[in-house]
Design a protein around this motif. Structure first.
Motif, PDB file in Angstrom:
ATOM      1  N   ARG A 150       1.109  -1.369  -0.350  1.00 56.86           N
ATOM      2  CA  ARG A 150       0.095  -0.007   0.105  1.00 56.86           C
ATOM      3  C   ARG A 150       0.926   1.456  -0.517  1.00 56.86           C
ATOM      4  O   ARG A 150       0.701   2.331  -1.129  1.00 56.86           O
TER       5      ARG A 150
ATOM      6  N   LYS B 114       1.370   4.493  -2.743  1.00 54.68           N
ATOM      7  CA  LYS B 114       0.813   5.535  -2.717  1.00 54.68           C
ATOM      8  C   LYS B 114       2.159   6.344  -3.389  1.00 54.68           C
ATOM      9  O   LYS B 114       2.058   7.738  -3.662  1.00 54.68           O
TER      10      LYS B 114
ATOM     11  N   TYR C  59      -3.883   6.612  -9.401  1.00 47.95           N
ATOM     12  CA  TYR C  59      -4.674   7.435  -8.167  1.00 47.95           C
ATOM     13  C   TYR C  59      -5.878   6.030  -7.650  1.00 47.95           C
ATOM     14  O   TYR C  59      -6.523   5.636  -6.737  1.00 47.95           O
ATOM     15  N   SER C  60      -6.367   5.157  -9.207  1.00 46.32           N
ATOM     16  CA  SER C  60      -7.472   4.219  -8.452  1.00 46.32           C
ATOM     17  C   SER C  60      -6.296   2.829  -8.530  1.00 46.32           C
ATOM     18  O   SER C  60      -7.216   2.005  -7.392  1.00 46.32           O
TER      19      SER C  60
ATOM     20  N   SER D  80      -3.903   2.939  -5.964  1.00 44.25           N
ATOM     21  CA  SER D  80      -3.781   3.360  -4.993  1.00 44.25           C
ATOM     22  C   SER D  80      -4.937   2.934  -4.365  1.00 44.25           C
ATOM     23  O   SER D  80      -4.689   3.020  -3.091  1.00 44.25           O
ATOM     24  N   LYS D  81      -5.833   4.209  -4.410  1.00 39.85           N
ATOM     25  CA  LYS D  81      -6.932   3.643  -3.561  1.00 39.85           C
ATOM     26  C   LYS D  81      -7.416   2.277  -3.407  1.00 39.85           C
ATOM     27  O   LYS D  81      -8.536   2.285  -2.707  1.00 39.85           O
ATOM     28  N   SER D  82      -7.377   2.042  -5.343  1.00 44.17           N
ATOM     29  CA  SER D  82      -8.037   0.267  -4.304  1.00 44.17           C
ATOM     30  C   SER D  82      -6.728  -0.884  -3.413  1.00 44.17           C
ATOM     31  O   SER D  82      -7.563  -1.683  -2.858  1.00 44.17           O
TER      32      SER D  82
ATOM     33  N   GLN E 123      -6.520  -0.203  -0.504  1.00 45.11           N
ATOM     34  CA  GLN E 123      -6.193   0.350   0.342  1.00 45.11           C
ATOM     35  C   GLN E 123      -7.138  -1.080   1.031  1.00 45.11           C
ATOM     36  O   GLN E 123      -6.926  -1.234   2.628  1.00 45.11           O
TER      37      GLN E 123
ATOM     38  N   ASN F 248     -13.025  -2.300  -4.375  1.00 37.93           N
ATOM     39  CA  ASN F 248     -11.316  -2.151  -4.313  1.00 37.93           C
ATOM     40  C   ASN F 248     -10.652  -3.328  -5.358  1.00 37.93           C
ATOM     41  O   ASN F 248     -10.505  -2.801  -6.548  1.00 37.93           O
TER      42      ASN F 248
END
Length: 316
Positions: free
Chosen positions: A243, A247, A265-266, A268-270, A272, A278
């Motif tokens: 993670r 990021k 970006y997508s 990095s969010k997925s 989490q 996700n």
């Protein structure tokens, strides 16, 4: 005695940077291969991380003979990444070649890479495996890994195969890469940063004899002896490191091109958590960009497809 030539348009200064630590067993062979390089304008920057074996004495021998070798000795152990970073920042060359303490370089290595570099900010060559005794195996790195001209930061989403010992890098890429993060290897990070601005070039010719032995810090299979391997981390710790890496890569990406920034970006969010949403997002991105993301893998198209499917269930 070797005296570096004056920098010119055709022979810009190249810095070779080596981080040493208790490497006396193979060090002389590597140093001999460095001072035998045919490229006429070299500096050799060596940073020793408080070695306790014969390494400091060997370095002193070479400094006394070769005027283009500079040695910096740490008073206390900094660890590989910080010590290597120190060496990179001491380099003055327009181009920087990364060097391990236990390999052997072919004499034409720097000359060939400089001739073929073109407008690339990073160029790297093929290597052949040798054993502790220096015996050549006939096995090249591109027999084991997919080595190619990586063309996008997406090639580095989960892995990369451009080895540091084979790299020649523009100084500006190094400056953009520091401080070196602790959760990934230095060559992985430098390769990723290089692709943010331009494709990297692969030279198929073997220019390094890549030594595999029990004390490798980083070897072809990812490590050396049990004594040198890091402690085994838990799944939770590993997921957290992934993670953090994702990021960091998203934050490092410039705003242009917009598509690449959005993908990181997508991703990095997925990364989490393992929510259905996700997992589905991550898997979808891997399928859409599977050519780019799996470029480093020496696998069939079917196995690449399975790898993308696995992203629904696993963080990597």
């Amino acid at each position: 005695m070797i005296t570096p030539a004056e920098p010119s348009r055709s022979t810009p200064l190249v810095s070779i940077v080596m981080a040493t630590y208790n490497g006396g067993r193979f060090l002389r062979e590597q140093l001999d291969s460095l001072v035998a390089q045919t490229y006429p304008n070299l500096e050799i920057v060596i940073v020793d991380d408080a070695s306790t074996d014969q390494t400091p004495a060997i370095l002193d021998e070479y400094v006394a003979v070769y005027s283009n070798i500079q040695v910096y000795k740490a008073e206390q152990n900094l660890g590989y990444i910080r010590n290597f970073e120190k060496g990179l920042l001491l380099c003055q060359g327009e181009y920087i070649a990364l060097c391990d303490q236990d390999d052997i370089w072919l004499a034409e290595k720097i000359s060939i890479l400089m001739r073929q570099r073109g407008h690339h900010s990073l160029i790297y060559c093929n290597s052949e495996l040798i054993d502790a005794a220096g015996e050549r195996s006939g096995v090249k790195l591109n027999d084991l890994k997919n080595l190619l001209d990586f063309w996008t930061p997406l090639n580095y989403v989960v892995g990369g195969t451009a080895s540091g010992h084979a790299m020649l890098v523009k100084r500006e890429v190094i400056l953009q890469s520091v401080p070196l993060p602790s959760m990934v290897t230095h060559d992985y990070w430098i390769g990723f940063v290089a692709t943010l601005s331009a494709p990297m070039k692969f030279v198929h010719e073997v220019l390094v004899l890549y030594r595999q032995h029990g004390g490798n810090v980083i070897g072809v299979n990812g490590g050396g002896s049990k004594a040198t391997k890091k402690r085994k981390i838990s799944k939770e710790e590993r997921d957290e490191l992934v993670r953090q890496r994702m990021k960091l890569m998203y934050e490092k990406c410039p705003e242009q091109p917009v598509e690449i920034k959005k993908v990181f970006y997508s991703l990095s969010k997925s990364y989490q958590n393992f929510s259905f949403s996700n997992n589905f997002t991550r898997m979808t991105i891997f399928f859409r960009y599977r050519k780019e993301i799996t470029a480093y893998k020496k696998r069939s198209e079917f196995r690449r497809w399975l790898f993308c499917l696995k992203m629904f269930y696993k963080i990597e």
